[in-house]
Design a protein around this motif. Structure first.
Motif, PDB file in Angstrom:
ATOM      1  N   TYR A   1       2.300  -8.453  -6.071  1.00  0.00           N
ATOM      2  CA  TYR A   1       2.321  -8.013  -4.677  1.00  0.00           C
ATOM      3  C   TYR A   1       1.687  -6.635  -4.560  1.00  0.00           C
ATOM      4  CZ  TYR A   1       6.393  -5.217  -6.034  1.00  0.00           C
ATOM      5  OH  TYR A   1       7.234  -4.322  -6.644  1.00  0.00           O
ATOM      6  N   GLN A   2       1.186  -6.356  -3.380  1.00  0.00           N
ATOM      7  CA  GLN A   2       0.500  -5.102  -3.074  1.00  0.00           C
ATOM      8  C   GLN A   2       1.087  -4.538  -1.790  1.00  0.00           C
ATOM      9  OE1 GLN A   2      -3.366  -5.524  -1.191  1.00  0.00           O
ATOM     10  NE2 GLN A   2      -4.270  -4.167  -2.712  1.00  0.00           N
ATOM     11  N   VAL A   3       1.407  -3.260  -1.788  1.00  0.00           N
ATOM     12  CA  VAL A   3       1.975  -2.599  -0.614  1.00  0.00           C
ATOM     13  C   VAL A   3       0.939  -1.667  -0.009  1.00  0.00           C
ATOM     14  CG1 VAL A   3       3.825  -1.115   0.254  1.00  0.00           C
ATOM     15  CG2 VAL A   3       4.275  -2.707  -1.639  1.00  0.00           C
ATOM     16  N   ARG A   4       0.731  -1.802   1.296  1.00  0.00           N
ATOM     17  CA  ARG A   4      -0.143  -0.874   2.027  1.00  0.00           C
ATOM     18  C   ARG A   4       0.684  -0.210   3.109  1.00  0.00           C
ATOM     19  NH1 ARG A   4      -5.947  -1.318   1.951  1.00  0.00           N
ATOM     20  NH2 ARG A   4      -6.585  -2.574   0.164  1.00  0.00           N
ATOM     21  N   THR A   5       0.901   1.096   2.935  1.00  0.00           N
ATOM     22  CA  THR A   5       1.705   1.827   3.896  1.00  0.00           C
ATOM     23  C   THR A   5       0.863   2.241   5.089  1.00  0.00           C
ATOM     24  OG1 THR A   5       1.294   3.878   2.703  1.00  0.00           O
ATOM     25  CG2 THR A   5       3.292   2.672   2.151  1.00  0.00           C
ATOM     26  N   ARG A   6       1.500   2.240   6.254  1.00  0.00           N
ATOM     27  CA  ARG A   6       0.815   2.627   7.477  1.00  0.00           C
ATOM     28  C   ARG A   6       0.474   4.103   7.430  1.00  0.00           C
ATOM     29  NH1 ARG A   6       3.241   1.923  13.617  1.00  0.00           N
ATOM     30  NH2 ARG A   6       1.370   2.587  14.714  1.00  0.00           N
ATOM     31  N   ALA A   7      -0.772   4.440   7.733  1.00  0.00           N
ATOM     32  CA  ALA A   7      -1.195   5.836   7.719  1.00  0.00           C
ATOM     33  C   ALA A   7      -0.443   6.607   8.797  1.00  0.00           C
ATOM     34  CB  ALA A   7      -2.695   5.946   7.966  1.00  0.00           C
ATOM     35  N   PRO A   8       0.063   7.813   8.497  1.00  0.00           N
ATOM     36  CA  PRO A   8       0.786   8.575   9.519  1.00  0.00           C
ATOM     37  C   PRO A   8      -0.128   8.981  10.668  1.00  0.00           C
ATOM     38  CG  PRO A   8       0.361   9.911   7.560  1.00  0.00           C
ATOM     39  CD  PRO A   8      -0.019   8.505   7.206  1.00  0.00           C
ATOM     40  N   SER A   9       0.431   9.028  11.864  1.00  0.00           N
ATOM     41  CA  SER A   9      -0.346   9.433  13.035  1.00  0.00           C
ATOM     42  C   SER A   9      -0.667  10.917  12.964  1.00  0.00           C
ATOM     43  CB  SER A   9       0.458   9.133  14.310  1.00  0.00           C
ATOM     44  OG  SER A   9      -0.199   9.661  15.435  1.00  0.00           O
ATOM     45  N   LEU A  10      -1.879  11.281  13.402  1.00  0.00           N
ATOM     46  CA  LEU A  10      -2.292  12.673  13.422  1.00  0.00           C
ATOM     47  C   LEU A  10      -1.971  13.338  14.751  1.00  0.00           C
ATOM     48  CD1 LEU A  10      -5.776  12.356  11.679  1.00  0.00           C
ATOM     49  CD2 LEU A  10      -3.569  12.978  10.656  1.00  0.00           C
ATOM     50  N   SER A  11      -1.459  12.562  15.712  1.00  0.00           N
ATOM     51  CA  SER A  11      -1.178  13.131  17.029  1.00  0.00           C
ATOM     52  C   SER A  11       0.186  13.819  17.051  1.00  0.00           C
ATOM     53  CB  SER A  11      -1.215  12.044  18.083  1.00  0.00           C
ATOM     54  OG  SER A  11      -0.271  11.037  17.788  1.00  0.00           O
TER      55      SER A  11
END
Length: 204
Positions: free
Chosen positions: A194-204
């Motif tokens: 399995y591979q985990v891709r974390t959501r990129a944090p918002s820059l706003s």
């Protein structure tokens, strides 16, 4: 974000902590392997992925890309966002457990998905009082017009994968099913990854 695939040995389980928007690719590395899949809300694992609530809302017992899978409180919990397999997954069957193996004539201490779930959650500091029915990825259970079920080998090919997106913070639990008594894993459980891709944090 990571592009690294993590191995999951045949017959073993793991718990993966996910935040909203994180994605997990579950890959059938060698083909033919069922992966029992659960999700438990953080911080309250009493809310869990529910196949019965999902079937009620979808008004079907099969899944397709774009479906939202619901929790026991009818909240969207996971989304099926990609599926490169033949699309055969089971939403009906309970996880294997010691009593199931005993009924099939195997030893009651046979490795099983229910114990894998408990052990995986303990490593995450969690306990659950009951074992919910899992989403059985890549599992081929057929039914006829009279409602009888037939257990068939998984049609997943080497490299086939599904991608699930977390719609709330949760523990996602995977078990590379150790069943070798009936033919769902071709009588030979195999590892997956399995591979985990974390959501990129918002820059706003």
């Amino acid at each position: 974000m990571t592009d690294r695939f993590h191995p999951l040995a045949a017959g073993s389980g793991t718990a993966i902590g996910l935040g909203t928007g994180d994605r997990v690719r579950i890959r059938n590395a060698h083909g033919g392997q069922v992966v029992d899949t659960w999700a438990f809300a953080r911080p309250d694992p009493a809310e869990h992925l529910s196949m019965e609530h999902t079937r009620t809302t979808l008004e079907r017992i099969t899944l397709t890309v774009g479906d939202h899978l619901l929790s026991s409180r009818r909240n969207p919990m996971l989304a099926l966002v990609e599926d490169t397999s033949p699309g055969v997954h089971d939403t009906l069957v309970a996880a294997c457990d010691p009593a199931r193996y005993a009924s099939l004539g195997a030893r009651a201490d046979h490795p099983n998905c229910a114990d894998n779930l408990r052990a995986a959650l303990r490593t995450a500091g969690q306990e659950v009082p009951v074992i919910p029915a899992p989403l059985n990825l890549f599992m081929n259970v057929r039914w006829d017009r009279d409602g009888h079920l037939t257990w068939l080998p998984s049609p997943a090919r080497p490299g086939d994968a599904v991608v699930l997106e977390a719609l709330m913070p949760q523990w996602l639990v995977l078990s590379a099913c150790p069943m070798d008594v009936n033919p769902i894993n071709g009588h030979r459980p195999r590892p997956v990854d399995y591979q985990v891709r974390t959501r990129a944090p918002s820059l706003s």
